[in-house]
Design a protein around this motif. Structure first.
Motif, PDB file in Angstrom:
ATOM      1  N   GLN A   1      -0.161  11.761 -10.211  1.00 20.94           N
ATOM      2  CA  GLN A   1      -1.337  13.010  -9.988  1.00 20.94           C
ATOM      3  C   GLN A   1      -0.402  14.132  -9.749  1.00 20.94           C
ATOM      4  N   ARG A   2       0.518  14.220  -9.054  1.00 23.70           N
ATOM      5  CA  ARG A   2       1.004  15.608  -8.760  1.00 23.70           C
ATOM      6  C   ARG A   2       1.785  16.428 -10.057  1.00 23.70           C
ATOM      7  N   MET A   3       2.554  15.291 -10.447  1.00 22.47           N
ATOM      8  CA  MET A   3       3.466  15.571 -11.701  1.00 22.47           C
ATOM      9  C   MET A   3       2.597  15.740 -13.225  1.00 22.47           C
TER      10      MET A   3
ATOM     11  N   MET B   1       1.008  -1.326   0.136  1.00 23.56           N
ATOM     12  CA  MET B   1      -0.061  -0.098  -0.082  1.00 23.56           C
ATOM     13  C   MET B   1       0.883   1.201  -0.009  1.00 23.56           C
ATOM     14  N   PRO B   2       1.933   1.513   0.939  1.00 22.82           N
ATOM     15  CA  PRO B   2       2.685   2.716   0.721  1.00 22.82           C
ATOM     16  C   PRO B   2       3.296   2.760  -0.541  1.00 22.82           C
ATOM     17  N   LEU B   3       3.905   1.911  -1.239  1.00 24.12           N
ATOM     18  CA  LEU B   3       4.568   2.145  -2.535  1.00 24.12           C
ATOM     19  C   LEU B   3       3.462   2.410  -3.751  1.00 24.12           C
ATOM     20  N   LEU B   4       2.271   1.582  -3.604  1.00 24.49           N
ATOM     21  CA  LEU B   4       1.269   2.067  -4.392  1.00 24.49           C
ATOM     22  C   LEU B   4       0.750   3.579  -4.337  1.00 24.49           C
ATOM     23  N   TYR B   5       0.644   3.830  -3.361  1.00 26.89           N
ATOM     24  CA  TYR B   5       0.134   5.260  -2.798  1.00 26.89           C
ATOM     25  C   TYR B   5       1.467   6.241  -3.354  1.00 26.89           C
ATOM     26  N   LEU B   6       2.598   5.986  -2.982  1.00 24.33           N
ATOM     27  CA  LEU B   6       3.734   6.829  -3.749  1.00 24.33           C
ATOM     28  C   LEU B   6       3.592   6.822  -5.136  1.00 24.33           C
ATOM     29  N   GLU B   7       3.459   6.091  -5.769  1.00 26.07           N
ATOM     30  CA  GLU B   7       3.338   5.933  -7.359  1.00 26.07           C
ATOM     31  C   GLU B   7       2.039   6.819  -7.790  1.00 26.07           C
ATOM     32  N   LEU B   8       0.936   6.505  -7.391  1.00 25.73           N
ATOM     33  CA  LEU B   8      -0.201   7.202  -7.562  1.00 25.73           C
ATOM     34  C   LEU B   8      -0.192   8.822  -7.494  1.00 25.73           C
TER      35      LEU B   8
ATOM     36  N   ALA C   1       1.381   6.516 -15.007  1.00 26.07           N
ATOM     37  CA  ALA C   1       0.654   7.035 -16.004  1.00 26.07           C
ATOM     38  C   ALA C   1      -0.706   6.809 -15.826  1.00 26.07           C
ATOM     39  N   PHE C   2      -1.301   6.116 -15.249  1.00 28.87           N
ATOM     40  CA  PHE C   2      -2.911   6.220 -15.124  1.00 28.87           C
ATOM     41  C   PHE C   2      -2.985   7.229 -14.232  1.00 28.87           C
ATOM     42  N   ALA C   3      -2.525   7.494 -13.167  1.00 26.39           N
ATOM     43  CA  ALA C   3      -2.661   8.800 -12.120  1.00 26.39           C
ATOM     44  C   ALA C   3      -2.477  10.046 -12.815  1.00 26.39           C
ATOM     45  N   SER C   4      -1.596  10.062 -13.790  1.00 25.93           N
ATOM     46  CA  SER C   4      -1.479  11.639 -14.602  1.00 25.93           C
ATOM     47  C   SER C   4      -2.544  12.024 -15.161  1.00 25.93           C
ATOM     48  N   TYR C   5      -3.423  11.093 -15.372  1.00 25.51           N
ATOM     49  CA  TYR C   5      -4.771  11.611 -16.275  1.00 25.51           C
ATOM     50  C   TYR C   5      -6.086  11.898 -15.011  1.00 25.51           C
ATOM     51  N   ASN C   6      -5.642  11.912 -13.724  1.00 24.28           N
ATOM     52  CA  ASN C   6      -6.569  12.244 -12.727  1.00 24.28           C
ATOM     53  C   ASN C   6      -6.617  13.843 -12.636  1.00 24.28           C
ATOM     54  N   GLU C   7      -7.725  13.940 -12.251  1.00 28.13           N
ATOM     55  CA  GLU C   7      -7.984  15.645 -11.603  1.00 28.13           C
ATOM     56  C   GLU C   7      -7.014  15.936 -10.366  1.00 28.13           C
ATOM     57  N   PRO C   8      -6.245  16.945 -10.393  1.00 28.39           N
ATOM     58  CA  PRO C   8      -5.343  17.168  -9.473  1.00 28.39           C
ATOM     59  C   PRO C   8      -5.870  17.083  -7.988  1.00 28.39           C
TER      60      PRO C   8
ATOM     61  N   HIS D   1      -8.277   5.689  -3.042  1.00 30.97           N
ATOM     62  CA  HIS D   1      -7.793   4.764  -4.272  1.00 30.97           C
ATOM     63  C   HIS D   1      -7.097   3.835  -3.886  1.00 30.97           C
ATOM     64  N   THR D   2      -5.840   3.980  -3.339  1.00 32.93           N
ATOM     65  CA  THR D   2      -4.817   3.398  -3.032  1.00 32.93           C
ATOM     66  C   THR D   2      -5.211   2.147  -1.906  1.00 32.93           C
ATOM     67  N   VAL D   3      -6.019   2.418  -1.079  1.00 35.90           N
ATOM     68  CA  VAL D   3      -6.660   1.313   0.004  1.00 35.90           C
ATOM     69  C   VAL D   3      -7.585   0.557  -0.768  1.00 35.90           C
TER      70      VAL D   3
END
Length: 592
Positions: free
Chosen positions: A67-69, A56-63, A261-268, A275-277
């Motif tokens: 989303q931020r960048m 979960m921590p590493l999944l949250y980090l990547e998402l 890549a998936f998270a980059s198409y999210n609303e900021p 969603h990570t959980v």
């Protein structure tokens, strides 16, 4: 770029895309195997702990980074630091390797799906020999399911050195698989967002149907009892913990760049923590759910084989000693065997070598994973079910949906950085870039449809990603916490979502997760060193079984190249940035 960037139609599409990507073949053919190997129900203890401290921590980090960048892996890590552009390149290289061989599984699923409409199923009986006086010798020594897999599907060569020719039928299935992937990714998030509803939901429908069918099969309870009976001594086995961590790591698809890549198409402002959980719990629950289905099927197969073995022994003894039909039964078999051995010692000693040692426990302990579980063990069980064609169609359709869902994530990891690049996107439209990526992957993937292709498939599956991903995710975690700064990243997340970062995430990112990845990295390196010469399983047609062989030197060189080509991107990217900056500084100084 932010203004023009496409977005998911709804946050639900993003969640389905992540689930479709994360829930893949590993949940069906890797997790049940690990349960079988490391203590059944007791394996859930290290698995759940590793999910909490690593998954979960590493999944949250990547998402959160994606989303931020709001860029693919290359652009995201370059934004954090110009010296980290090699991390994104390494992710793209690993995803490219994965795409090359992973879609071959979908080609095999297509192949079996097409053959599932035959009656009887082509893997249910051995073919006749050339003289039509008996069954094919290779098939008799192996089994009908093994024969169909190794001879009819793969037409496998005796060793990796004998490449052989491209098998045109699997090759056509591979082209079809890539065509399907291309149609799914053609319009980016617009088309992928619609497809993921099917690739995420349909496997669950099939698994649910299979669960109902599996639980009603004769012997299913034997498999379930084997799975859920905990062997607590396995908790002291370090390999159980290491494999639990590895399963979580690869099952969630960390390090490939797909999640970024998936998270980059999210609303900021998207709540990526929630969603990570959700994705983590659904992914792990699916593994457990799929294991219940698998072990019910496995119990049926083991019970069927065990009872078939006993019936053969009963028939042999009845014919050899002219016993009355029905006199010898399963309940009195051991008692009668002892009597015959004492009453007719010479005759019994002649028959004894033909008497098989039947054991339900040994049938259940036969641990199989990967393609062996998917295309041999499952097909072995399916052929003995009533209306076997229906169950075969459902099963291979499910495999296909799981495989396509994972492929959408793999290709997104490659395409997003390419379409983000102004240099490439100014010359080629998105559809052309997608087409070229699919075409190149398909052309290279034809190697895996050669007679020695399965051996190369195993090489890519075993070595193309393992060490590389561990290094990539380690650098990612260290970069966010200590280069970009955990406090700075925390303020970014608060500005995006409005929520303060929990102490749990900070503790995992800052210390626990990196230390765990380092431990895994050390284990893998030491395991390779201790193992010595790397070996592979080759099919011996004369024996009808797999035999162990050493990899030839050129195969070892390619394994080294696979690992180095991705891992070296990280230091080379940093070195290239340093040289370019140094040269620019020198030019500026000379002008001044």
């Amino acid at each position: 770029m932010d203004e023009a960037r496409p977005l998911w139609a709804t946050p639900l599409q993003f969640v389905f895309a992540c689930i479709s990507y994360a829930v893949g073949l590993g949940n069906v053919w890797r997790f049940p195997y690990l349960c079988q190997m490391y203590g059944g129900g007791s394996f859930l203890v290290p698995y759940i702990i590793m999910l909490a401290v690593e998954g979960m921590p590493l999944l949250y980090l990547e998402l959160a980074v994606g989303q931020r960048m709001r860029q693919g892996s290359i652009g995201a890590w370059r934004t954090i630091s110009p010296y980290l552009s090699g991390v994104g390149v390494a992710s793209v290289v690993v995803s490219f390797f994965l795409s090359m061989y992973y879609n071959v599984i979908n080609a095999w699923a297509f192949w079996y799906l097409f053959h599932s409409f035959q009656d009887p199923l082509p893997w249910s009986v051995c073919p006749l020999n050339g003289n039509r006086t008996g069954y094919d010798e290779e098939c008799e020594k192996a089994s009908s399911t093994q024969y169909f897999w190794y001879r009819k599907t793969l037409n496998i060569s005796p060793s990796i050195q004998e490449s052989g020719a491209v098998q045109w039928e699997p090759a056509l299935c591979l082209i079809l698989a890539w065509l399907l992937v291309y149609l799914c990714i053609l319009r980016g998030t617009e088309s992928t967002g619609k497809v993921v509803y099917f690739t995420a939901l349909l496997p669950y429908c099939v698994l649910m149907i299979y669960l109902v069918r599996g639980l009603t099969l004769h012997g299913a309870t034997n498999g379930l009892a084997y799975m859920f009976t905990p062997k607590m001594e396995q908790l002291a086995n370090p390999k159980a913990w290491i494999n639990a961590a590895t399963q979580i790591f690869f099952s969630l698809g960390l390090g490939f760049g797909s999640l970024i890549a998936f998270a980059s198409y999210n609303e900021p402002s998207n709540d990526c923590q929630k969603h990570t959980v959700i994705v983590s719990i659904i992914n792990s629950s699916t593994s457990i759910f799929a294991s219940v289905v698998t072990f019910s099927i496995y119990g049926f197969k083991a019970t069927f084989n065990y009872e078939s073995c006993l019936n053969k022994v009963i028939l042999l003894l009845t014919n050899s000693f002219d016993l009355e039909d029905g006199f010898l039964t399963v309940s009195n078999l051991e008692e009668v065997k002892s009597y015959l051995a004492s009453a007719y010692p010479s005759k019994y000693s002649e028959v004894f070598p033909q008497i098989k040692n039947c054991s339900l426990e040994s049938e259940l302990e036969t641990a199989v994973q990967g393609t062996g579980l998917a295309f041999i063990v499952y097909t072995e069980a399916i052929k003995n079910m009533e209306v076997s064609q229906l169950w075969s169609v459902l099963y291979f359709f499910m495999l296909l949906m799981l495989g396509i869902g994972s492929m959408l994530g793999n290709t997104a990891a490659i395409l997003t950085p390419l379409t983000d690049s102004k240099v490439i996107s100014s010359y080629l439209p998105k559809e052309a870039i997608s087409g070229l990526v699919c075409l190149v992957n398909c052309a290279i993937g034809l190697v895996f449809t050669m007679e020695a292709g399965n051996y190369w498939f195993d090489i890519f599956n075993d070595y193309a990603a393992t060490l590389s991903l561990l290094l990539i995710v380690l650098v990612e975690t260290v970069a966010v916490c200590y280069l970009y700064g955990l406090r700075r990243f925390e303020s970014d997340l608060k500005a995006m979502t409005g929520h303060a970062l929990n102490w749990y995430w900070k503790a995992m990112w800052g210390g626990v997760s990196p230390l765990l990845i380092i431990s895994l990295f050390v284990f893998y390196l030491s395991d390779y060193i201790i193992t010595g010469t790397l070996q592979y399983q080759a099919w011996d047609a004369s024996q009808g079984q797999l035999v162990t062989k050493d990899y030839p030197p050129y195969a070892l060189a390619i394994i080294g190249l696979l690992v180095a080509s991705s891992t070296m991107c990280i230091p080379l990217g940093a070195l290239g940035t340093f040289i370019v900056r140094h040269l620019k500084r020198g030019d500026t100084a000379s002008v001044a």
